[in-house]
Each structure stands twice: as C-alpha cells, then as structure tokens.
Enzyme design. Structure first.
Site: not given
Ligand SMILES: O=C(O)c1cc(C(=O)O)c2c(n1)C(=O)C(=O)c1cc(C(=O)O)[nH]c1-2
Length: 577
Positions: A171, A254, A296
């Site tokens: 992100e 993504n 995403d």
């Molecule tokens: O693209 C990223 O770097 C990234 C990192 C993380 C993360 O590190 O927890 C999540 C996501 N994306 C993501 O898309 C996502 O749905 C997500 C859910 C969670 C969670 O711990 O509930 N982390 C993340």
C-alpha cells in the site's frame, strides 16, 4: 533443515508457526477427539500485556513455550513444566513511527526456531535472532526501510541454513522481495524481487510458467516505464518448503497502486505463486493468478503441500486459497495447473479460469465487465463486486487433514464497492488510489463461512455460516476434530467429517490468531491467542469510526464492537483430569 523436519514430526511440539513445512496445520495428537471435545475446559491463561490484533500462535518446544505479540513485538519464553513461569522476555526498542505505515493493524504472525535460536521479525523490519535458552540477541539485520513504507508482519521460516523472510508495503509502493539470511550470522544470502529485471527476480532460462519458459524480461515487459520500481507485490504471507524437491513456495501481493488505470499491463510478477530453490533463490516456476489486478486480491495466502491421487495418479500437490475467490490445485513439482474453482459461490468478478491448454489465454481468469474497475475508470464507483478486497480468504491460514483428505478453510463472505482515483507516489505515504466500502452479499447477513474443501475436485464438502469473517487460522487433528476462532471471540471445535459444532468457548477478545495443539506431561492441550484486530478488526484496534476508513473495513465490521473489545490473551484448553 533436518533438525526441523524431525522436530515437526513430533506431535508433542509445535516447532514452526505453520505446524510443519507443508503448512498443513495438522496434528497427530488424538487424546482430544470428536467424542470428548465437548468436555474441554480452560487449563490456564496468559495476558500478553499488549492491545491490538494478535495473529499467529505460540511455538512449543519440549517444556518451553514462546509467545509473541503485535507491536512492540514482545517475546515471552514460558516454562510449561514449572508453573508457566516466564524464563526470559524480550522487548525490542522500535520507533513507533512505523505504526502509521502498517496497512492493516500492528500485527505479527509469529516466531521461527532453528540452530538454537528464536527468530523475530519486528514491525520495523529488523530480523532478530535470540538465544533460545537466554533470550540474548545473537544477531540482528535490517530487512527494509519503514521510511519508505516497508514493514514487517510475517513470520520467518527456517529452511536449511537460512532464515527466509518477506516484506510488507504493497500500500506504499515498495519493490517487494523474499530474502534469505545466513542462520549463523544474519548475512544476506539472496534476495528475489517480485518485479524488475531478471537479475533482481532471480529467474533464468529454465524458469517456467504453466510449463513454458518465461523468457527474457518477463516482468519489465508488463510495466510501463520504470513503474516496477514502485510496483508492490509484497511478500507478507506464509512460506512452505518441500525438502525432497528442494523448493520453497510463497505468494506475492497486489501491484501498487490499487488504481489499475495508473499501471497498464499484467504487472508481473505481482499476484504470483513462486517456487524457488532455497539455496540460490532462483525460481523454478511461477504462476500469476490475477494479472493486472483491479481489486487488491493479494496472492500471498499460504501454499499447502499434500500428496493425494487425482484420477488414480499419485500427485505432489500444492493447494492455494487465493484472495480472488478461486482455490488452485497445482502440481508442485512443475507448476502445472490442475484445478481452479470458486470456493465461495458468490464470487462474481470472474467466470473462472481458462483451462484449455491450447488457448492463448490458458491459465488466465476471465474478467467480467461489470466487475472491472479498470473498464469503469477513475472516479467511477463499481458496486457489488464479490469478494471484497480482503478476499474470500485473507492471511487466516487453512488446515489440511490427511485422514479426510479435506482442507478446512476460514473464509470471508464479503462484497464491496470500489472507486479508483488518481494518486501520486511519495515515499512513505499511502499509495492506495481507491475508496472502498464492504458489506455481506446481497440478501445475506453473515460475513463468513468455515468450509471443508476437496482440492482434488474443487468442491465445497460442507459449509458453516459465521456472522463475521473467520479471521483465525484452522487446526486439524487426528482426533477427527477441527478447531478455529471467531471474530466475536469463540474458540470452536467441529467434526472434521460433518462440520457439526461440538464445542465453543468465548475467550476474552476476538480471535485472529491460529489454533495450536501440543502435548505436555502426557496431556494434550489446545492453545489460541485472542486479541481482536487485523484488517477486519482495524476499527476496534485503531479506534476508527469513519465507515470508509481502514480501506473500507471499518464500516463493514462496525457491528463487531457489540461483541468484543481489545486485549491480548493466550487461552489454553485441556480435558478435565
Ligand atoms: O500489501 C501489503 O504489504 C500488505 C501487508 C499486510 C500486512 O503486512 O499485514 C496486509 C495486506 N497487504 C493486505 O492486503 C491485507 O489484506 C491484510 C490483512 C492483514 C491482517 O493482518 O489482517 N494484513 C494485511
């Protein structure tokens, strides 16, 4: 790592966060079984002293248990044979400025063990090796730079003489990678990026996709200009390993930004299953699930390795429940695609994957126009896309039982509106470019299902409704019982064959941790971390109330505050004496 292969075969221990290298989260313990699980009681509890989302679960090695927490990433070493006394604890000093660059709560998915050390991947991307007996720091290394939006949430995996670790920041427009460090010294051994030139991807003329060589510049050709440098493809999920094939498997996330108009092309190799040689990092095969992502649908979810027969032929399989709502069964030796089916019937962005080997679009999902946020364009709100950005399944890992040959999958049953907008890149600032809202599928009120899945045929065997997404990892056992937690805070046990609910207990907070089991002093225990948070629980965890905040999750899960509140606790269950 021979030591770990051996230790993971001892069902008394839980030596890696995934249970075993295959990521099966299956235990041979059967003292707790379908007949007696209804009598389960709380044996003891432990407060971690930390609020916000508690993901992952403890490691158990002999008489010792190792418990980790979200930021500030404390580690407790607890002696199970001595009144659960804390033998050592470790708390890193981290700059709290990392918190605002963590997309989805300050979570951490767990510790790794190997070579007499416990490995911790801190939020600020420091990888720390702690002496397993004393908690003294043996070495540390920086895996990334939080000022650019790079953070650490994933669990390390020890493979042979290396510690493998991914990175978050999809992100924030990072150029993400998988990195391997020497287990003795912490020196970087190799780093394979998700996008970029071939020498950064660590691919060669033998690397294939769906049986064909990927050829030169396979990634560069699919990005405009040097957009790959901020292309995302984060690697924050689970890692699996097949010691016989000498391959590690993981997924990339993504492409950045979430606005598809700003990055024409397939954006390779985001959204991809990677099979790499753990010694050199070189990729043997890749498979991109969602080319040119418009929703995403990160591809990071775990790869579960199993050996099953398809059409009477024994196969070495890899099964992956992707965010995009499709469950993939592949031959893990060569990346052949065997099955790709929806594991929630509500999935509506695609009509399915082209399985015709002679077709020019072989292996690609067919995107339906009504769900295409790229076709709709910037500042147009596309409504009713299923699944939502958090996918039919997110980080919450599934389990596989060789007894039933079924996968037990915690799922989300959520749809979304998605409006892309133009965003410019500034290092360390969110590079999202979409506004979202989330809600259950039309005409329904429940937001989750816990399902049993046959990966050979691509079919749901049974499905239990849950009011909220099931954001906790499952555990399957030889006792014929499957365990999982709910966002309201229940630990549940169900019959592996029928899905019938056999036991539930409401823990102090919502569960986004993964259920673990172990044996100590001749008794089987079941342990789970509660502590609501993660992306689904971000409203509670970060105190947000604007419905579109938390990338749309705050509104979608607003009702959660009627059931639970923050707080990290380990709850350990056993049968009465
Ligand atoms: O693209 C990223 O770097 C990234 C990192 C993380 C993360 O590190 O927890 C999540 C996501 N994306 C993501 O898309 C996502 O749905 C997500 C859910 C969670 C969670 O711990 O509930 N982390 C993340």
């Amino acid at each position: 790592n021979d030591e770990l292969v051996k230790m993971s075969q001892n069902p008394k221990d839980w030596v890696m966060p995934t249970g075993d290298y295959a990521n099966s989260r299956y235990s041979k313990l059967n003292q707790i079984n379908a007949q007696n699980v209804g009598k389960l009681q709380v044996a003891w509890t432990f407060s971690t002293g930390v609020l916000r989302g508690h993901e992952g679960g403890p490691l158990i090695i002999g008489n010792m248990m190792y418990v980790h927490t979200p930021f500030p990433n404390k580690v407790y070493a607890i002696d199970l044979s001595n009144e659960n006394k804390i033998v050592w604890k470790y708390e890193p000093k981290q700059d709290p400025n990392v918190i605002p660059v963590m997309c989805c709560d300050t979570v951490n998915r767990g510790l790794a063990f190997g070579d007499g050390k416990i490995f911790l991947h801190q939020a600020d991307t420091t990888l720390v090796a702690l002496d397993v007996k004393t908690g003294q720091v043996a070495w540390t290394v920086k895996n990334g730079d939080p000022s650019k939006g790079e953070t650490g949430t994933s669990a390390p995996m020890v493979v042979k003489d290396k510690v493998l670790i991914g990175i978050s920041g999809g992100e924030f427009g990072v150029q993400a990678h998988m990195s391997a460090y020497d287990i003795k010294t912490g020196k970087l051994a190799w780093r394979g990026y998700s996008e970029g030139p071939d020498n950064q991807l660590l691919v060669d003329d033998k690397t294939t996709a769906l049986g064909k060589p990927i050829g030169k510049d396979s990634s560069l050709k699919t990005w405009q200009g040097d957009q790959w440098k901020i292309g995302g493809g984060a690697t924050w999920g689970w890692i699996s390993y097949d010691p016989e094939l000498n391959l590690v498997y993981y997924g990339s996330g993504n492409p950045s930004t979430w606005n598809p108009k700003q990055r024409p092309g397939d954006n390779k190799w985001s959204m991809t299953i990677w099979a790499r040689n753990p010694d050199t990092g070189v990729a043997k095969w890749v498979y991109q699930m969602t080319p040119h992502d418009e929703w995403d649908y990160d591809g990071v979810n775990e790869m579960i390795l199993s050996d099953q027969s398809i059409n009477g032929q024994p196969r070495k399989l890899l099964t992956h429940f992707d965010r995009n709502g499709l469950a993939y069964t592949m031959d893990r030796t060569n990346g052949e695609l065997l099955v790709a089916e929806k594991y929630d019937p509500k999935v509506n962005w695609t009509s399915g994957v082209d399985m015709d080997k002679n077709s020019p679009t072989y292996g690609r999902p067919k995107v339906l126009d009504a769900a295409s946020t790229d076709k709709a364009g910037e500042d147009v709100n596309v409504k009713g896309i299923c699944p939502a950005a958090l996918g039919t399944k997110d980080e919450q890992p599934a389990a596989y039982s060789p007894d039933t040959q079924l996968f037990y999958v915690p799922t989300n049953h959520v749809c979304m509106d998605y409006e892309p907008f133009k965003v410019s890149y500034t290092a360390g600032q969110p590079y999202v470019g979409a506004t979202l809202s989330m809600y259950p599928p039309a005409g329904e009120t429940h937001m989750g299902n816990f399902i049993a899945w046959d990966g050979k045929t691509g079919k749901i065997v049974w499905s239990n409704k849950e009011q909220f997404s099931v954001w906790s990892g499952a555990l399957a056992t030889a006792g014929g019982v499957v365990f999982y937690g709910t966002l309201e805070g229940y630990l549940k046990a169900v019959d592996a064959k029928s899905g019938k609910e056999l036991y539930k207990f409401k823990t102090p907070s919502g569960i986004i941790g993964n259920v673990t089991t172990y044996e100590n002093g001749g008794k089987q225990y079941v342990a789970v971390l509660s502590g609501v948070g993660g992306w689904a629980g971000i409203g509670l965890a970060a105190g947000l109330t604007d419905p579109t905040a938390g990338l749309g999750a705050v509104g979608g899960y607003a009702a959660l505050s009627n059931y639970t509140a923050l707080g990290g606790t380990l709850t350990v269950f056993a049968l009465p004496n």
